[in-house]
Design a protein around this motif. Sequence first.
Motif, PDB file in Angstrom:
ATOM      1  N   SER A   1      -0.962  -0.897  -4.542  1.00 19.27           N
ATOM      2  CA  SER A   1      -2.272  -0.255  -4.487  1.00 19.27           C
ATOM      3  C   SER A   1      -2.289   0.976  -3.594  1.00 19.27           C
ATOM      4  O   SER A   1      -1.400   1.187  -2.767  1.00 19.27           O
ATOM      5  CB  SER A   1      -3.312  -1.258  -3.969  1.00 19.27           C
ATOM      6  OG  SER A   1      -3.062  -1.571  -2.618  1.00 19.27           O
ATOM      7  N   ALA A   2      -3.349   1.752  -3.803  1.00 22.13           N
ATOM      8  CA  ALA A   2      -3.693   2.897  -2.968  1.00 22.13           C
ATOM      9  C   ALA A   2      -5.174   3.170  -3.234  1.00 22.13           C
ATOM     10  O   ALA A   2      -5.703   2.751  -4.279  1.00 22.13           O
ATOM     11  CB  ALA A   2      -2.853   4.115  -3.330  1.00 22.13           C
ATOM     12  N   PRO A   3      -5.829   3.887  -2.342  1.00 20.03           N
ATOM     13  CA  PRO A   3      -7.212   4.276  -2.634  1.00 20.03           C
ATOM     14  C   PRO A   3      -7.258   5.061  -3.944  1.00 20.03           C
ATOM     15  O   PRO A   3      -6.396   5.905  -4.202  1.00 20.03           O
ATOM     16  CB  PRO A   3      -7.604   5.142  -1.443  1.00 20.03           C
ATOM     17  CG  PRO A   3      -6.715   4.677  -0.331  1.00 20.03           C
ATOM     18  CD  PRO A   3      -5.418   4.324  -1.001  1.00 20.03           C
ATOM     19  N   SER A   4      -8.246   4.764  -4.768  1.00 22.65           N
ATOM     20  CA  SER A   4      -8.401   5.450  -6.046  1.00 22.65           C
ATOM     21  C   SER A   4      -8.704   6.919  -5.824  1.00 22.65           C
ATOM     22  O   SER A   4      -9.406   7.271  -4.873  1.00 22.65           O
ATOM     23  CB  SER A   4      -9.519   4.795  -6.857  1.00 22.65           C
ATOM     24  OG  SER A   4      -9.624   5.415  -8.110  1.00 22.65           O
TER      25      SER A   4
ATOM     26  N   TRP B   1     -13.534  -1.979  -6.258  1.00 21.16           N
ATOM     27  CA  TRP B   1     -13.605  -1.896  -4.797  1.00 21.16           C
ATOM     28  C   TRP B   1     -13.025  -0.584  -4.256  1.00 21.16           C
ATOM     29  O   TRP B   1     -12.986  -0.369  -3.061  1.00 21.16           O
ATOM     30  CB  TRP B   1     -12.922  -3.094  -4.137  1.00 21.16           C
ATOM     31  CG  TRP B   1     -11.458  -3.248  -4.442  1.00 21.16           C
ATOM     32  CD1 TRP B   1     -10.404  -2.612  -3.816  1.00 21.16           C
ATOM     33  CD2 TRP B   1     -10.869  -4.096  -5.419  1.00 21.16           C
ATOM     34  NE1 TRP B   1      -9.208  -3.002  -4.355  1.00 21.16           N
ATOM     35  CE2 TRP B   1      -9.466  -3.931  -5.353  1.00 21.16           C
ATOM     36  CE3 TRP B   1     -11.372  -4.980  -6.361  1.00 21.16           C
ATOM     37  CZ2 TRP B   1      -8.577  -4.603  -6.173  1.00 21.16           C
ATOM     38  CZ3 TRP B   1     -10.476  -5.657  -7.177  1.00 21.16           C
ATOM     39  CH2 TRP B   1      -9.104  -5.468  -7.083  1.00 21.16           C
TER      40      TRP B   1
ATOM     41  N   ASP C   1      -9.880   0.883  -5.064  1.00 26.15           N
ATOM     42  CA  ASP C   1      -8.422   1.038  -5.067  1.00 26.15           C
ATOM     43  C   ASP C   1      -7.897   1.161  -6.493  1.00 26.15           C
ATOM     44  O   ASP C   1      -8.487   0.640  -7.438  1.00 26.15           O
ATOM     45  CB  ASP C   1      -7.739  -0.185  -4.444  1.00 26.15           C
ATOM     46  CG  ASP C   1      -7.748  -0.170  -2.933  1.00 26.15           C
ATOM     47  OD1 ASP C   1      -8.172   0.838  -2.340  1.00 26.15           O
ATOM     48  OD2 ASP C   1      -7.328  -1.171  -2.340  1.00 26.15           O
ATOM     49  N   ARG C   2      -6.772   1.831  -6.615  1.00 24.47           N
ATOM     50  CA  ARG C   2      -5.951   1.730  -7.819  1.00 24.47           C
ATOM     51  C   ARG C   2      -5.005   0.581  -7.503  1.00 24.47           C
ATOM     52  O   ARG C   2      -4.210   0.653  -6.570  1.00 24.47           O
ATOM     53  CB  ARG C   2      -5.206   3.033  -8.082  1.00 24.47           C
ATOM     54  CG  ARG C   2      -4.413   3.008  -9.371  1.00 24.47           C
ATOM     55  CD  ARG C   2      -4.255   4.415  -9.931  1.00 24.47           C
ATOM     56  NE  ARG C   2      -3.514   4.417 -11.166  1.00 24.47           N
ATOM     57  CZ  ARG C   2      -4.021   4.092 -12.368  1.00 24.47           C
ATOM     58  NH1 ARG C   2      -5.287   3.732 -12.458  1.00 24.47           N
ATOM     59  NH2 ARG C   2      -3.269   4.128 -13.438  1.00 24.47           N
ATOM     60  N   TRP C   3      -5.103  -0.516  -8.256  1.00 23.32           N
ATOM     61  CA  TRP C   3      -4.456  -1.779  -7.887  1.00 23.32           C
ATOM     62  C   TRP C   3      -3.931  -2.482  -9.140  1.00 23.32           C
ATOM     63  O   TRP C   3      -4.559  -2.425 -10.199  1.00 23.32           O
ATOM     64  CB  TRP C   3      -5.466  -2.675  -7.188  1.00 23.32           C
ATOM     65  CG  TRP C   3      -4.971  -4.012  -6.730  1.00 23.32           C
ATOM     66  CD1 TRP C   3      -4.460  -4.313  -5.507  1.00 23.32           C
ATOM     67  CD2 TRP C   3      -4.963  -5.237  -7.476  1.00 23.32           C
ATOM     68  NE1 TRP C   3      -4.127  -5.649  -5.437  1.00 23.32           N
ATOM     69  CE2 TRP C   3      -4.420  -6.236  -6.658  1.00 23.32           C
ATOM     70  CE3 TRP C   3      -5.330  -5.578  -8.776  1.00 23.32           C
ATOM     71  CZ2 TRP C   3      -4.252  -7.548  -7.066  1.00 23.32           C
ATOM     72  CZ3 TRP C   3      -5.159  -6.890  -9.194  1.00 23.32           C
ATOM     73  CH2 TRP C   3      -4.635  -7.858  -8.338  1.00 23.32           C
TER      74      TRP C   3
ATOM     75  N   ASP D   1      -7.868   1.472 -11.901  1.00 28.98           N
ATOM     76  CA  ASP D   1      -8.857   1.749 -10.861  1.00 28.98           C
ATOM     77  C   ASP D   1      -9.821   0.571 -10.798  1.00 28.98           C
ATOM     78  O   ASP D   1     -10.415   0.201 -11.806  1.00 28.98           O
ATOM     79  CB  ASP D   1      -9.603   3.045 -11.163  1.00 28.98           C
ATOM     80  CG  ASP D   1      -8.704   4.266 -11.056  1.00 28.98           C
ATOM     81  OD1 ASP D   1      -7.840   4.281 -10.154  1.00 28.98           O
ATOM     82  OD2 ASP D   1      -8.852   5.193 -11.868  1.00 28.98           O
ATOM     83  N   GLN D   2      -9.956  -0.026  -9.617  1.00 29.36           N
ATOM     84  CA  GLN D   2     -10.752  -1.234  -9.434  1.00 29.36           C
ATOM     85  C   GLN D   2     -12.112  -0.918  -8.836  1.00 29.36           C
ATOM     86  O   GLN D   2     -12.301   0.118  -8.195  1.00 29.36           O
ATOM     87  CB  GLN D   2     -10.001  -2.229  -8.538  1.00 29.36           C
ATOM     88  CG  GLN D   2      -8.616  -2.586  -9.037  1.00 29.36           C
ATOM     89  CD  GLN D   2      -8.625  -3.306 -10.374  1.00 29.36           C
ATOM     90  OE1 GLN D   2      -9.565  -4.013 -10.720  1.00 29.36           O
ATOM     91  NE2 GLN D   2      -7.551  -3.128 -11.155  1.00 29.36           N
TER      92      GLN D   2
ATOM     93  N   PRO E   1       0.741   4.819  -6.424  1.00 27.38           N
ATOM     94  CA  PRO E   1       0.915   3.511  -7.049  1.00 27.38           C
ATOM     95  C   PRO E   1       1.503   3.571  -8.452  1.00 27.38           C
ATOM     96  O   PRO E   1       2.247   2.678  -8.840  1.00 27.38           O
ATOM     97  CB  PRO E   1      -0.491   2.919  -7.063  1.00 27.38           C
ATOM     98  CG  PRO E   1      -1.415   4.062  -6.879  1.00 27.38           C
ATOM     99  CD  PRO E   1      -0.661   5.104  -6.124  1.00 27.38           C
TER     100      PRO E   1
ATOM    101  N   ARG F   1       0.886  -1.167   0.000  1.00 23.93           N
ATOM    102  CA  ARG F   1       0.000   0.000   0.000  1.00 23.93           C
ATOM    103  C   ARG F   1       0.920   1.211   0.000  1.00 23.93           C
ATOM    104  O   ARG F   1       1.754   1.364   0.908  1.00 23.93           O
ATOM    105  CB  ARG F   1      -0.886   0.013   1.244  1.00 23.93           C
ATOM    106  CG  ARG F   1      -1.926  -1.063   1.273  1.00 23.93           C
ATOM    107  CD  ARG F   1      -3.016  -0.839   0.281  1.00 23.93           C
ATOM    108  NE  ARG F   1      -4.015   0.080   0.801  1.00 23.93           N
ATOM    109  CZ  ARG F   1      -5.142   0.368   0.187  1.00 23.93           C
ATOM    110  NH1 ARG F   1      -5.409  -0.171  -0.980  1.00 23.93           N
ATOM    111  NH2 ARG F   1      -5.994   1.206   0.710  1.00 23.93           N
TER     112      ARG F   1
END
Length: 129
Positions: free
Chosen positions: A124-127, A106, A108-110, A103-104, A83, A79
Amino acid sequence: MSYASLIPHMTINDNAKAAIDFYKKAFGAEELARHDAEDGKRLMHAHLKVNGHDMFLMDAFPERGSPMTAPSGIMIALRVDDPDKWWDRAAKAGATVVVPLDDQFWGDRWGLLKDPFGHEWSISAPSRK
């Protein structure tokens, strides 16, 4: 000081020294300790910091009953603050894309990468959307 923690301890099939070099380039790892094995070729133990967290690694020692080899079914999840920056650095260092960074659903950018030693790393990180 508390010693309570959970530290990934990775076994590298062939060359833990090369893995350390890769993790420095790909993930900005800081090497804190390195202990060679008696044979002078393999590493008995190494201690790294990645993104402020501890990580141990070693070469495989099948003659000592160490059956662990990559891939292990374990994914290391990073994390991070940016990202895209982490992803680009890892890809330039030689990581292989398994699932592209995006961008997923849920939130997150993953994305998922595989290092040259068979271990998978999600970044990942929060989008921001």
